[in-house]
Design a protein around this motif. Structure first.
Motif, PDB file in Angstrom:
ATOM      1  N   PRO A 259       0.842  -1.194   0.000  1.00 28.75           N
ATOM      2  CA  PRO A 259       0.000   0.000   0.000  1.00 28.75           C
ATOM      3  C   PRO A 259       0.881   1.249   0.000  1.00 28.75           C
ATOM      4  O   PRO A 259       2.093   1.189   0.203  1.00 28.75           O
ATOM      5  CB  PRO A 259      -0.798  -0.133   1.304  1.00 28.75           C
ATOM      6  N   VAL A 260       0.268   2.376  -0.205  1.00 30.82           N
ATOM      7  CA  VAL A 260       1.020   3.635  -0.209  1.00 30.82           C
ATOM      8  C   VAL A 260       1.451   3.962   1.220  1.00 30.82           C
ATOM      9  O   VAL A 260       0.662   3.872   2.169  1.00 30.82           O
ATOM     10  CB  VAL A 260       0.159   4.772  -0.779  1.00 30.82           C
ATOM     11  N   LEU A 261       2.706   4.323   1.351  1.00 23.58           N
ATOM     12  CA  LEU A 261       3.244   4.758   2.636  1.00 23.58           C
ATOM     13  C   LEU A 261       3.564   6.238   2.541  1.00 23.58           C
ATOM     14  O   LEU A 261       4.308   6.661   1.653  1.00 23.58           O
ATOM     15  CB  LEU A 261       4.506   3.974   2.997  1.00 23.58           C
ATOM     16  N   VAL A 262       2.995   7.028   3.433  1.00 25.13           N
ATOM     17  CA  VAL A 262       3.330   8.450   3.499  1.00 25.13           C
ATOM     18  C   VAL A 262       4.016   8.713   4.830  1.00 25.13           C
ATOM     19  O   VAL A 262       3.648   8.137   5.865  1.00 25.13           O
ATOM     20  CB  VAL A 262       2.069   9.341   3.352  1.00 25.13           C
ATOM     21  N   TYR A 263       5.038   9.522   4.790  1.00 26.91           N
ATOM     22  CA  TYR A 263       5.720   9.892   6.030  1.00 26.91           C
ATOM     23  C   TYR A 263       6.215  11.329   5.906  1.00 26.91           C
ATOM     24  O   TYR A 263       6.501  11.824   4.813  1.00 26.91           O
ATOM     25  CB  TYR A 263       6.872   8.934   6.344  1.00 26.91           C
ATOM     26  N   LEU A 498       3.477  -6.768   5.804  1.00 25.70           N
ATOM     27  CA  LEU A 498       2.162  -6.201   5.511  1.00 25.70           C
ATOM     28  C   LEU A 498       1.058  -7.138   5.979  1.00 25.70           C
ATOM     29  O   LEU A 498      -0.015  -6.697   6.408  1.00 25.70           O
ATOM     30  CB  LEU A 498       2.023  -5.940   4.013  1.00 25.70           C
ATOM     31  N   LEU A 499       1.291  -8.436   5.899  1.00 24.83           N
ATOM     32  CA  LEU A 499       0.282  -9.387   6.358  1.00 24.83           C
ATOM     33  C   LEU A 499       0.136  -9.378   7.869  1.00 24.83           C
ATOM     34  O   LEU A 499      -0.874  -9.836   8.413  1.00 24.83           O
ATOM     35  CB  LEU A 499       0.648 -10.799   5.887  1.00 24.83           C
ATOM     36  N   GLU A 500       1.168  -8.822   8.564  1.00 25.97           N
ATOM     37  CA  GLU A 500       1.133  -8.791  10.021  1.00 25.97           C
ATOM     38  C   GLU A 500       0.577  -7.492  10.569  1.00 25.97           C
ATOM     39  O   GLU A 500       0.216  -7.414  11.729  1.00 25.97           O
ATOM     40  CB  GLU A 500       2.542  -8.997  10.578  1.00 25.97           C
ATOM     41  N   VAL A 501       0.507  -6.441   9.757  1.00 28.05           N
ATOM     42  CA  VAL A 501       0.087  -5.147  10.288  1.00 28.05           C
ATOM     43  C   VAL A 501      -1.388  -5.178  10.604  1.00 28.05           C
ATOM     44  O   VAL A 501      -2.173  -5.905   9.996  1.00 28.05           O
ATOM     45  CB  VAL A 501       0.383  -4.003   9.292  1.00 28.05           C
ATOM     46  N   GLY A 502      -1.735  -4.345  11.553  1.00 26.28           N
ATOM     47  CA  GLY A 502      -3.137  -4.293  11.946  1.00 26.28           C
ATOM     48  C   GLY A 502      -3.830  -3.029  11.538  1.00 26.28           C
ATOM     49  O   GLY A 502      -5.008  -2.871  11.745  1.00 26.28           O
TER      50      GLY A 502
END
Length: 802
Positions: A259-263, A498-502
């Motif tokens: 997915p898109v990551l913005v920081y 990514l499969l682990e993120v909530g």
């Protein structure tokens, strides 16, 4: 062994020695038009040899022979080196990847946008996320839950098609179709997975919504939000397991794996100074009731001053007070904490992963995630291109200036995994480079030891250095590459993370993987830069190889001849160029973007210098007085830099070239490159057949004679008092009798010398001179010499020859 050393200087008081005419001395005895070695040998006592011409010719032949011996090994090294680099980082394939991404994400539009504000950046985030989902093979555009998919028939087009009215995807924010809402579909009898183990969790729902009277059965609106998926699966029909049906084949070669990551990076708030402090402490005036909030007490700051040298050290980008009715799972200690701090490439950043882009971006917009403390914000994703195994880390960065302007930049960093045949080709090519470079180093060391003092040491030492650089870089590249993990391994770690993120707050896990990926791409960039430096070294080596022939050495000889003038030219050019640049930056930097910084001013002046333009963008908006100043600057730049100094530079180069060309005209033995290449091949074969001594011995002996001829005492440098202005008694001819050459070159016989001189005489008669006896009775110094390199002469004992 003794050697006769003869030095000739032309004198006007020489008298001819017998024979005195062409009739008396006929070298071509049989009158066949060809002077044979035997005919020449018979006339040796009447002739002398131009050793200065033979010295230049033998040096050229020796250098060309060496070049042709070394050139195959050089090509053997460079061709696999280029092929290995093309396997590691193929520019054609990589450009194709970058060009597609540039167009797909609409970078030209955002780059050309003006007056960007925070709202524009939020909109581009949303657009970027939509475009990223288009190249996500796992997006809802290509998959549908089997329980919601339905095959239909288009009666107009007479074709079947599949629909996917998924209330679950609508609840997750993956679809904004109103017809997909749970209340619109009324799927009370829809399959709901394993209904026996699927139960509603009313207790968790009540805790989450802070309402003890709510249940899944009574509050069915929850099915249209993501809360209904974990808490009310039975009522909403969201029971596991899920089976998906492909809606259509994924049509693209590029796949976004994240997915898109913005920081963003943020700055610390500091105490205000100067007028900002005065403005901040403005006292309220109750009479100013038409100007709120200036008529009452303000529980906050009018403006926020920043310390741009310090990054924000807080654990979260921001914290917002939660009201009593806020969801219990969202707030901690009465506060909503947004974007936990992470470290990326040594800097503190605050990331957010856009798992459900439209919902997440709406939240960021509502929270005013971008504010005055934002220094920069980066939108990134990671792309894989199937078939060529290219992995690309792609980022768009918005950087805020002190005045609030937004600068847009983007970066593509691509890395190619070498597998199967590509890996074999890469390793094989580098092994060839290592073997060839090692042989080149050995050959150069051997030649350096063997011909020390009799060759161009500078060229030979540089060649040794260039071979060593290529050898070391090839070994380092092969070793460091073999120790690195495949990029596919790092991307696999990314997918697992990514499969682990909530949720969107878990962007820190993605950043940790991105750090590893960035390490690999940084290694790639370092190798590319080092390889470019190595190629620059080899580029200069090619120039030196081609300089073996005088007519191919025009480039190096011209630069060498013009060197001292070019140094002085560069000094004055740099001084004037920098001075004019500083003047333009200080005078027009307030109004013209091309002069806003000193580096941009240098870039603008370089473009003006090459004739790209003279009227800088924005100059038309200057006032009359400033416009006059600009045209004064432009006229000065054109007159001094473009018209005067540029033509000075051309004059220096042309003058040096003319000198080189004039010197080439004085060498009658030199022909074109291809003709001399054939001659070098011919004379090299004949040289071996005739068993002549090494060229190095001839070059050493002839070089010593030329050196002695060129020696002058301080008395010789004084002009005679009766010399006329146009009288020049100097002569560059250096001649020696055959018997002196035979004695001076170890192992040379009279027959060999006769053949050698006859060959060069066939190229040009200038290699021979007629002997002349001087009035002054000079004698020849007989001195023992152990080798041709050890040549001595007595200043008072000289035999004068022509």
């Amino acid at each position: 062994m003794t050697a006769v050393v003869v030095v000739h200087r032309s004198r006007s008081d020489h008298v001819p020695h017998s024979p005195t005419s062409q009739e008396e001395l006929n070298i071509d005895a049989d009158n066949d038009g060809v002077v044979s070695d035997q005919e020449l040998k018979a006339c040796f006592k009447y002739l002398s040899v131009r050793v200065d011409l033979l010295l230049l010719q033998l040096r050229m032949e020796n250098e060309m022979a060496i070049m042709f011996r070394k050139l195959p090994l050089f090509v053997f090294c460079m061709v696999p080196f280029f092929l290995a680099l093309l396997e590691l980082s193929p520019p054609t394939l990589t450009f194709d990847v970058h060009q597609h991404l540039y167009r797909h994400f609409g970078l030209s539009e955002i780059q050309n946008a003006e007056d960007l504000e925070f709202d524009d950046i939020y909109r581009y985030m949303s657009s970027f996320a939509d475009l990223n989902s288009e190249i996500q093979a796992s997006s809802s555009e290509y998959w549908c839950e089997d329980r919601y998919s339905e095959n239909k028939w288009d009666s107009i087009l007479s074709v079947p098609y599949v629909t996917c009215a998924s209330p679950r995807q609508h609840a997750l924010g993956l679809s904004r179709e109103k017809d997909w809402r749970w209340s619109s579909i009324h799927r009370t009898s829809a399959p709901s997975g394993n209904s026996t183990s699927c139960q509603d969790n009313d207790a968790e729902l009540q805790t989450w919504l802070l309402d003890s009277n709510i249940t899944c059965a009574t509050y069915t609106q929850v099915c249209e939000t993501e809360v209904g998926i974990p808490f009310c699966p039975k009522t909403c029909g969201y029971c596991k397991p899920w089976v998906y049906k492909s809606l259509k084949k994924y049509p693209k070669a590029q796949v976004s794996v994240s997915p898109v990551l913005v920081y963003q990076t943020r700055m610390e708030i500091a105490d205000c100074r100067g007028f900002a402090r005065t403005y901040q402490s403005t006292e309220p005036n109750t009479e100013l009731w038409r100007m709120p909030p200036m008529d009452g007490t303000r529980n906050g700051h009018l403006i926020y001053c920043l310390d741009r040298s310090k990054q924000l050290a807080d654990e979260f980008a921001m914290e917002r007070e939660c009201p009593p009715m806020a969801l219990a799972g969202r707030c901690v200690e009465g506060k909503l904490r947004v974007s936990p701090k992470s470290t990326y490439l040594g800097a503190s950043v605050y990331p957010t992963l856009l798992v459900v882009p439209h919902r997440d971006i709406a939240q960021l917009t509502k929270l005013k995630w971008l504010d005055v403390q934002t220094e920069s914000v980066t939108i990134s994703t990671m792309i894989y291109t199937e078939g060529i195994e290219v992995f690309t880390l792609f980022a768009v960065k918005f950087k805020f200036s002190r005045a609030g302007n937004v600068g847009v930049s983007f970066s593509f960093i691509s890395y190619r995994d070498l597998i199967d045949s590509a890996k074999l080709r890469f390793v094989t090519c580098l092994v060839c480079v290592i073997v060839g470079s090692f042989l080149g180093v050995v050959i150069n060391v051997r030649q350096l030891v063997k011909e020390w003092g009799h060759c161009k040491l500078g060229n030979l030492i540089y060649e040794l250095a260039s071979r060593s650089v290529l050898l070391v870089f090839a070994i380092e590249l092969l070793t460091s590459w073999s120790l690195r993990n495949l990029m596919s391994v790092e991307y696999q770690r990314l997918v697992h993370s990514l499969l682990e993120v909530g949720g969107a707050s878990d962007g820190d896990k993605v950043l940790s993987v991105m750090t590893q990926i960035d390490g690999a791409t940084s290694w790639m960039m370092s190798q590319r830069q080092a390889a470019y430096a190595v190629m620059c070294v080899q580029f200069l080596q090619v120039i030196l190889y081609m300089s073996a022939h005088p007519k191919m050495a025009v480039l190096t000889d011209t630069i060498y001849g013009a060197g001292i003038h070019l140094i002085h030219f560069v000094i004055i050019f740099a001084a004037l160029f920098l001075m004019l640049g500083w003047m333009a930056h200080w005078m027009f930097g307030d109004y013209i973007q091309g002069f806003s910084t000193f580096s941009k001013t240098m870039e603008t002046q370089v473009r003006i210098f090459f004739g790209e333009f003279i009227y800088a963008d924005g100059a038309e908006l200057l006032s009359d007085r400033m416009s006059s100043a600009y045209w004064t600057y432009a006229a000065t730049f054109m007159a001094v830099i473009f018209l005067t100094l540029l033509n000075f530079f051309l004059a220096i180069i042309v003058d040096a070239f003319c000198d080189v060309k004039e010197k080439l005209g004085k060498h009658p033995l030199i022909s074109g490159f291809f003709t001399d290449t054939w001659r070098v091949a011919y004379i090299s074969v004949k040289w071996r057949l005739k068993k002549l001594p090494s060229r190095v011995l001839f070059i050493a002996y002839f070089g010593e004679l030329v050196r002695l001829h060129q020696q002058r005492s301080w008395m010789d440098l004084l002009e005679p008092e009766d010399k006329k202005e146009d009288d020049d008694n100097s002569c560059d001819k250096v001649c020696a009798p055959p018997e002196a050459i035979i004695q001076g070159v170890d192992g040379l016989t009279e027959d060999q010398l006769a053949w050698l001189v006859a060959y060069y005489y066939s190229l040009s008669p200038s290699v021979l001179c007629r002997r002349v006896k001087a009035k002054v009775h000079d004698t020849v110094q007989q001195a023992p010499t152990p080798a041709a390199e050890d040549v001595k002469v007595h200043d008072m004992s000289r035999q004068v020859l022509v």
